[in-house]
Design a protein around this motif. Structure first.
Motif, PDB file in Angstrom:
ATOM      1  N   ILE A 178     -13.440 -16.769 -50.887  1.00 54.54           N
ATOM      2  CA  ILE A 178     -12.795 -15.453 -50.855  1.00 54.54           C
ATOM      3  C   ILE A 178     -12.325 -15.053 -52.248  1.00 54.54           C
ATOM      4  N   ASN A 179     -11.840 -16.003 -53.019  1.00 54.91           N
ATOM      5  CA  ASN A 179     -11.467 -15.684 -54.399  1.00 54.91           C
ATOM      6  C   ASN A 179     -12.683 -15.213 -55.197  1.00 54.91           C
ATOM      7  N   TYR A 180     -13.805 -15.884 -55.024  1.00 54.44           N
ATOM      8  CA  TYR A 180     -15.030 -15.472 -55.723  1.00 54.44           C
ATOM      9  C   TYR A 180     -15.458 -14.086 -55.252  1.00 54.44           C
ATOM     10  N   PHE A 181     -15.360 -13.865 -53.967  1.00 52.65           N
ATOM     11  CA  PHE A 181     -15.729 -12.558 -53.417  1.00 52.65           C
ATOM     12  C   PHE A 181     -14.873 -11.445 -54.029  1.00 52.65           C
ATOM     13  N   LYS A 182     -13.560 -11.696 -54.113  1.00 53.35           N
ATOM     14  CA  LYS A 182     -12.654 -10.671 -54.662  1.00 53.35           C
ATOM     15  C   LYS A 182     -12.843 -10.484 -56.164  1.00 53.35           C
ATOM     16  N   GLU A 183     -12.970 -11.587 -56.873  1.00 53.38           N
ATOM     17  CA  GLU A 183     -12.965 -11.535 -58.337  1.00 53.38           C
ATOM     18  C   GLU A 183     -14.314 -11.199 -58.954  1.00 53.38           C
ATOM     19  N   VAL A 184     -15.382 -11.442 -58.221  1.00 53.00           N
ATOM     20  CA  VAL A 184     -16.723 -11.213 -58.780  1.00 53.00           C
ATOM     21  C   VAL A 184     -17.483 -10.151 -57.986  1.00 53.00           C
ATOM     22  N   ILE A 185     -17.737 -10.426 -56.712  1.00 53.13           N
ATOM     23  CA  ILE A 185     -18.608  -9.543 -55.936  1.00 53.13           C
ATOM     24  C   ILE A 185     -17.988  -8.166 -55.727  1.00 53.13           C
ATOM     25  N   MET A 186     -16.722  -8.117 -55.366  1.00 48.50           N
ATOM     26  CA  MET A 186     -16.098  -6.809 -55.143  1.00 48.50           C
ATOM     27  C   MET A 186     -16.027  -5.987 -56.424  1.00 48.50           C
ATOM     28  N   GLU A 188     -18.256  -6.053 -58.751  1.00 50.95           N
ATOM     29  CA  GLU A 188     -19.605  -5.539 -58.950  1.00 50.95           C
ATOM     30  C   GLU A 188     -19.899  -4.376 -57.999  1.00 50.95           C
ATOM     31  N   ILE A 189     -19.413  -4.493 -56.761  1.00 53.46           N
ATOM     32  CA  ILE A 189     -19.586  -3.402 -55.795  1.00 53.46           C
ATOM     33  C   ILE A 189     -18.938  -2.127 -56.317  1.00 53.46           C
ATOM     34  N   MET A 190     -17.733  -2.269 -56.861  1.00 50.88           N
ATOM     35  CA  MET A 190     -17.005  -1.081 -57.329  1.00 50.88           C
ATOM     36  C   MET A 190     -17.624  -0.443 -58.568  1.00 50.88           C
ATOM     37  N   LYS A 191     -18.455  -1.184 -59.278  1.00 54.21           N
ATOM     38  CA  LYS A 191     -19.129  -0.619 -60.453  1.00 54.21           C
ATOM     39  C   LYS A 191     -20.374   0.176 -60.088  1.00 54.21           C
ATOM     40  N   GLU A 192     -20.841   0.022 -58.848  1.00 52.46           N
ATOM     41  CA  GLU A 192     -22.044   0.721 -58.410  1.00 52.46           C
ATOM     42  C   GLU A 192     -21.787   2.225 -58.310  1.00 52.46           C
ATOM     43  N   GLN A 193     -22.784   2.994 -58.688  1.00 49.67           N
ATOM     44  CA  GLN A 193     -22.702   4.440 -58.504  1.00 49.67           C
ATOM     45  C   GLN A 193     -22.781   4.760 -57.014  1.00 49.67           C
ATOM     46  N   SER A 194     -21.913   5.660 -56.568  1.00 51.46           N
ATOM     47  CA  SER A 194     -21.857   5.964 -55.148  1.00 51.46           C
ATOM     48  C   SER A 194     -21.494   7.427 -54.926  1.00 51.46           C
ATOM     49  N   VAL A 195     -22.181   8.072 -53.978  1.00 57.74           N
ATOM     50  CA  VAL A 195     -21.886   9.471 -53.664  1.00 57.74           C
ATOM     51  C   VAL A 195     -20.485   9.587 -53.078  1.00 57.74           C
ATOM     52  N   ILE A 196     -20.149   8.696 -52.166  1.00 59.21           N
ATOM     53  CA  ILE A 196     -18.809   8.632 -51.583  1.00 59.21           C
ATOM     54  C   ILE A 196     -17.981   7.654 -52.407  1.00 59.21           C
ATOM     55  N   ASP A 197     -16.692   7.973 -52.598  1.00 54.91           N
ATOM     56  CA  ASP A 197     -15.837   7.179 -53.479  1.00 54.91           C
ATOM     57  C   ASP A 197     -15.465   5.837 -52.836  1.00 54.91           C
ATOM     58  N   THR A 202     -12.022   0.588 -51.634  1.00 55.18           N
ATOM     59  CA  THR A 202     -11.969  -0.850 -51.881  1.00 55.18           C
ATOM     60  C   THR A 202     -10.666  -1.249 -52.565  1.00 55.18           C
ATOM     61  N   VAL A 203     -10.248  -0.486 -53.551  1.00 57.01           N
ATOM     62  CA  VAL A 203      -9.004  -0.778 -54.254  1.00 57.01           C
ATOM     63  C   VAL A 203      -7.820  -0.737 -53.293  1.00 57.01           C
ATOM     64  N   GLN A 204      -7.808   0.233 -52.398  1.00 55.28           N
ATOM     65  CA  GLN A 204      -6.729   0.350 -51.431  1.00 55.28           C
ATOM     66  C   GLN A 204      -6.654  -0.880 -50.528  1.00 55.28           C
ATOM     67  N   LEU A 205      -7.826  -1.369 -50.118  1.00 55.55           N
ATOM     68  CA  LEU A 205      -7.847  -2.552 -49.254  1.00 55.55           C
ATOM     69  C   LEU A 205      -7.378  -3.791 -50.001  1.00 55.55           C
ATOM     70  N   LEU A 206      -7.673  -3.866 -51.288  1.00 60.34           N
ATOM     71  CA  LEU A 206      -7.274  -5.038 -52.072  1.00 60.34           C
ATOM     72  C   LEU A 206      -5.764  -5.131 -52.264  1.00 60.34           C
ATOM     73  N   VAL A 207      -5.095  -3.986 -52.263  1.00 62.22           N
ATOM     74  CA  VAL A 207      -3.641  -3.996 -52.503  1.00 62.22           C
ATOM     75  C   VAL A 207      -2.829  -4.014 -51.211  1.00 62.22           C
ATOM     76  N   GLU A 208      -3.504  -3.973 -50.068  1.00 60.28           N
ATOM     77  CA  GLU A 208      -2.779  -3.990 -48.799  1.00 60.28           C
ATOM     78  C   GLU A 208      -2.058  -5.323 -48.596  1.00 60.28           C
TER      79      GLU A 208
END
Length: 208
Positions: A178-186, A188-197, A202-208
């Protein structure tokens, strides 16, 4: 009775579409889902093993590739429906188990039945292999939903799917993964170009 019937059932898994009834830019079937889940689980199991965990690889592969086989009997039921109440989840699980039991008794040669009963049982449990299956299964939901949001699919179902799967992943007791998922994969996901924000979600879920 013969293993032929089991082999033929693989075609049925290819015809079962995930998240039915919603507009999707890309369709996904249960057979492909099971293969992807095995790949995700293999990576995170390697990560866990490299950090000192002991992995039962045979159990892991059997759990991942077979985890949705019972959907040949009842199809893909959306996660929000499955979990609408504990009673409904229990009933659906019971139906799957009984239909799986009947299939094994009717179609699998007797000498292989004990093995199949073990392989086809519920794989999500408190073992590290069961937790890796849970992580991998939810990760595929994340990626399926993300792909739709990235392309601009405004169906709120995919926002809910993304959020629900992500929340569940973040609470799975696999600290290294889970640490790897949060620190690396997520990241990378957030750096992807996306039509919907997707980044804001994702940031909101990380700070919950």
């Amino acid at each position: 009775m013969g293993i032929h019937k089991f082999f033929m059932s693989m075609n049925d898994l290819e015809r079962i579409i995930r998240c039915p009834g919603r507009f999707k830019f890309e369709e996904h079937n249960v057979a492909a889902h099971s293969w992807k889940v095995s790949q995700y689980a293999m990576f995170f199991a390697t990560l866990e093993e490299n950090n000192g965990a002991t992995i039962n690889w045979k159990s892991l592969y059997e759990k991942t590739i077979n985890h949705d086989f019972a959907e040949i009997f009842i199809g893909d039921i959306k996660t929000p429906v499955k979990h609408a109440s504990p009673e409904l989840k229990q009933m659906l699980t019971h139906v799957e188990e009984k239909m799986m039991e009947k299939f094994i008794l009717d179609e699998i040669p007797k000498e292989f039945q004990p093995v199949f009963f073990d392989r086809m049982k519920e794989g999500k449990d408190d073992t590290i292999e069961g937790r890796l299956l849970e992580l991998a299964d939810k990760l595929d939901q994340v990626y399926e939903a993300f792909a739709e949001l990235q392309r601009g699919n405004t169906d709120v179902e995919f926002v809910n799917m993304y959020e629900t799967a992500l929340r569940k992943i973040l609470h799975i007791p696999l600290e290294t993964s889970i640490n790897y998922f949060k620190e690396v994969i997520m990241q990378e996901i957030m750096k992807e170009q996306s039509v919907i924000d997707v980044k804001s979600i994702t940031v909101q879920l990380l700070v919950e």
